[in-house]
Design an enzyme around this catalytic site. Structure first.
Site, PDB file in Angstrom:
ATOM      1  CG  HIS A 109       4.712  -4.683   8.681  1.00 45.08           C
ATOM      2  ND1 HIS A 109       5.961  -4.357   8.197  1.00 45.08           N
ATOM      3  CD2 HIS A 109       4.445  -3.790   9.667  1.00 45.08           C
ATOM      4  CE1 HIS A 109       6.421  -3.307   8.854  1.00 45.08           C
ATOM      5  NE2 HIS A 109       5.515  -2.949   9.760  1.00 45.08           N
ATOM      6  CG  HIS A 167       9.895  -7.053   7.931  1.00 45.46           C
ATOM      7  ND1 HIS A 167       9.027  -6.039   8.250  1.00 45.46           N
ATOM      8  CD2 HIS A 167      10.513  -7.397   9.089  1.00 45.46           C
ATOM      9  CE1 HIS A 167       9.109  -5.771   9.548  1.00 45.46           C
ATOM     10  NE2 HIS A 167      10.002  -6.596  10.079  1.00 45.46           N
ATOM     11  CD  GLU A 199       5.949  -6.404   5.177  1.00 46.99           C
ATOM     12  OE1 GLU A 199       6.939  -6.927   5.735  1.00 46.99           O
ATOM     13  OE2 GLU A 199       5.785  -5.174   5.085  1.00 46.99           O
ATOM     14  CD  GLU A 215      12.184  -5.700   4.485  1.00 51.28           C
ATOM     15  OE1 GLU A 215      11.275  -6.225   3.792  1.00 51.28           O
ATOM     16  OE2 GLU A 215      11.983  -4.784   5.301  1.00 51.28           O
TER      17      GLU A 215
END
Length: 618
Positions: A143, A245, A146, A321
């Site tokens: 992404h 992420h 990010e 994440e």
């Protein structure tokens, strides 16, 4: 939220945003609403305890509001300075490759929609050679908005290359692993401060779904960045990988698309926990259990990289994440690096634990592209065809392993002990599936005469074969390989030959020891002629003194066929004479001529047994 409120929010957004879906927050009261939204076709991008984040069109927002949902517009992610953009990243990677040519190689695995190279840096001790090493992939920024993972990976690269040959632990990792990094998979999205690629597609919803259904990008068409990752990964043998992420603090693992656990669920969760334990803010989460979550239990995703990687390549791929803020200020990056530094090293180390080995052709030693399966776990892995090596992470246990390859006989290895934190080496040599011939003769070891015997492959369910009673010869058609062979004959000690290599036409002669061969007897039995056609004289000689009470008693010579069945009994009324002769006319107890073959004579006197073989030739 009223339509008037939505209009007011729109009035403060740049006009260029009206051509794209809007970043929104959907309020929820229970976690179950996540699955309701999923069934409504809402692609969830992030989940918080009381709201869902995603991008929606005006029409989709109106649809949700009509269903009673409260939808709020979220301002787009704002970029921060101090990050490596595509040009700075390219310069940095080329500089590293130039400074450390002995342990690095920089390659492009493909291009983005707008023609930017998707860089991958390899770190290992012999970067131009294929070696028996576990392969690891550390990637980020699928992404584009990010990017902290890009910075973390660059710091990882520096921390490895700069201490090689001076830090023993790092040197050992680089010497025994093949470490690949992809710092920026979506360079176009990063340049445009967008989650999506230049075609407006979420790449982490664009990979083939394991069940064949359509991804949440609503298309079966693969983007160029997706194809680059797939094509490159298919040429590799990655054991363990991750994609960084932002938007939460958690290790997310398979499956994203299904509520059922993955075949390696216990193993994958333990690996995820191993990473989270080294990241205290993540491990001490008040949202996730010990900082880990199975994808579906968080929120459903169709078309994720981690699901494709595990399903198609058997690589355990984690979605990690690392920041609640999508694009935090660079002053926060030092903390992010410190929180994840040990976790990265953990993944690199972990890839080389469990079970490993090399699969080769037994005769040529050439490496094989083979499948390695663990009985009870429905997730086979494959060897690297270039060198034949495999690496299979497993929890502590004792396993049965099956190794197969096209055109080769499958080999099953039971009782393989594996330590989760250690390494068990299991090299396997396979035989090409090919019918060959085992032949030879079986003889009496004492006199060299041919024997009627049975040849059996130990542990093989196929029927045994028998030698020709006149010549002792045998011939057996089997698949080439290593066999344990058992040879037996009535009146002889059974012979076992272990690990007999049978390839092509293999000749193997065997000699059997007669039973009681070394036992002294008082009587000697002989037969002439032998072989015979119509009749033979059985001669009994008294070598030593035999007790008169014994010799005057009734005795007999029993005649057995090769199967051990008594066919005739010849009485002897007096053993007192030095020589006693009895004629056998070659008939059985029913006065029928016996068939050609081997027969055995047995006389028992004073607990001693006299045995002799005769051959009838018709």
């Amino acid at each position: 939220m009223s339509k008037f409120c939505i209009f007011l929010l729109f009035s403060f957004l740049p006009l260029s945003l009206f051509s794209e879906d809007l970043r929104v927050r959907i309020e929820i009261e229970t976690h179950d609403e996540v699955y309701i939204l999923h069934d409504l076709g809402i692609p969830i991008e992030n989940l918080h305890p009381d709201f869902v984040e995603t991008h929606l069109s005006l029409k989709e927002i109106e649809k949700l509001e009509n269903l009673g949902y409260r939808v709020a517009i979220i301002p787009p992610v704002q970029p921060k300075g101090g990050y490596h953009d595509y040009d700075a990243l390219t310069a940095k990677l080329k500089s590293i490759a130039g400074d450390y040519p002995e342990i690095t190689r920089l390659v492009s695995i493909g291009q983005s929609v707008e023609g930017k190279e998707i860089w991958a840096l390899k770190i290992t001790d012999n970067p131009d050679s294929q070696e028996v090493e576990a392969e690891v992939r550390i990637a980020s920024t699928i992404h584009g908005d990010e990017p902290p993972g890009t910075e973390i990976i660059l710091r990882m690269i520096d921390s490895l290359t700069q201490v090689y040959s001076t830090d023993t632990a790092i040197t050992n990792l680089i010497d025994t692993r093949e470490i690949w990094s992809v710092p920026m998979l979506n360079p176009d999205g990063n340049a445009h401060v967008s989650r999506y690629n230049a075609n407006g597609i979420d790449l982490n919803r664009n990979f083939p779904v394991p069940d064949g259904s359509i991804g949440q990008d609503s298309t079966y068409k693969l983007e160029t960045e997706t194809e680059a990752m797939i094509d490159w990964s298919d040429t590799m043998s990655f054991v363990l990988s991750c994609m960084y992420h932002t938007g939460a603090l958690v290790v997310n693992y398979q499956w994203d698309y299904d509520s059922l656990p993955a075949p390696d669920d216990d193993l994958i969760r333990e690996i995820s926990l191993g990473y989270a334990r080294l990241n205290l803010p993540m491990y001490n989460s008040t949202v996730f259990d010990s900082g880990v979550v199975r994808g579906w239990n968080w929120y459903p995703v169709y078309g994720s990289l981690q699901d494709w990687s595990y399903h198609e390549t058997s690589c355990i791929d984690l979605t990690i994440e690392i920041s609640n803020d999508y694009w935090p200020d660079t002053t926060y990056l030092d903390n992010v690096w410190e929180d994840n530094r040990e976790g990265i090293l953990y993944l690199i180390k972990r890839a080389g634990t469990g079970l490993c080995g090399v699969v080769t052709d037994y005769l040529s030693g050439a490496p094989l592209f083979a499948t390695v399966s663990v009985v009870g776990i429905d997730k086979p892995i494959h060897t690297d065809p270039a060198v034949g090596d495999y690496h299979r992470m497993l929890l502590n246990s004792i396993y049965t392993v099956e190794v197969s390859a096209d055109g080769y006989t499958t080999k099953t290895i039971p009782d393989v002990t594996v330590d989760f934190n250690g390494l068990t080496t299991l090299n396997v040599r396979l035989f090409e599936t090919k019918i060959v011939c085992l032949k030879g003769k079986v003889r009496d070891k004492k006199n060299g005469e041919p024997l009627y015997a049975e040849i059996k492959l130990v542990g093989d369910e196929s029927d045994s074969i028998e030698t020709d009673p006149l010549t002792g010869e045998y011939s057996l058609q089997i698949y080439q390989g290593l066999y344990d062979v058992e040879i037996s004959s009535t009146g002889y000690e059974t012979l076992r030959v272990d690990s007999l290599l049978i390839t092509g036409t293999t000749e193997a002669d065997f000699e059997l020891n007669p039973l009681q061969e070394e036992k002294p007897v008082s009587l000697f039995l002989s037969v002439y002629p032998n072989p015979f056609n119509s009749s033979a004289v059985i001669r009994l000689e008294c070598i030593d003194h035999v007790d008169a009470a014994v010799t005057r008693s009734q005795h007999s010579i029993r005649i057995y066929d090769a199967s051990g069945r008594i066919i005739r009994t010849l009485p002897i009324t007096d053993c007192l004479s030095p020589i006693t002769e009895v004629v056998w006319d070659g008939r059985d107890g029913r006065n029928r001529k016996v068939r050609s073959g081997c027969y055995y004579l047995l006389l028992e006197v004073e607990g001693e047994s006299l045995c002799w073989k005769v051959v009838v030739c018709r």
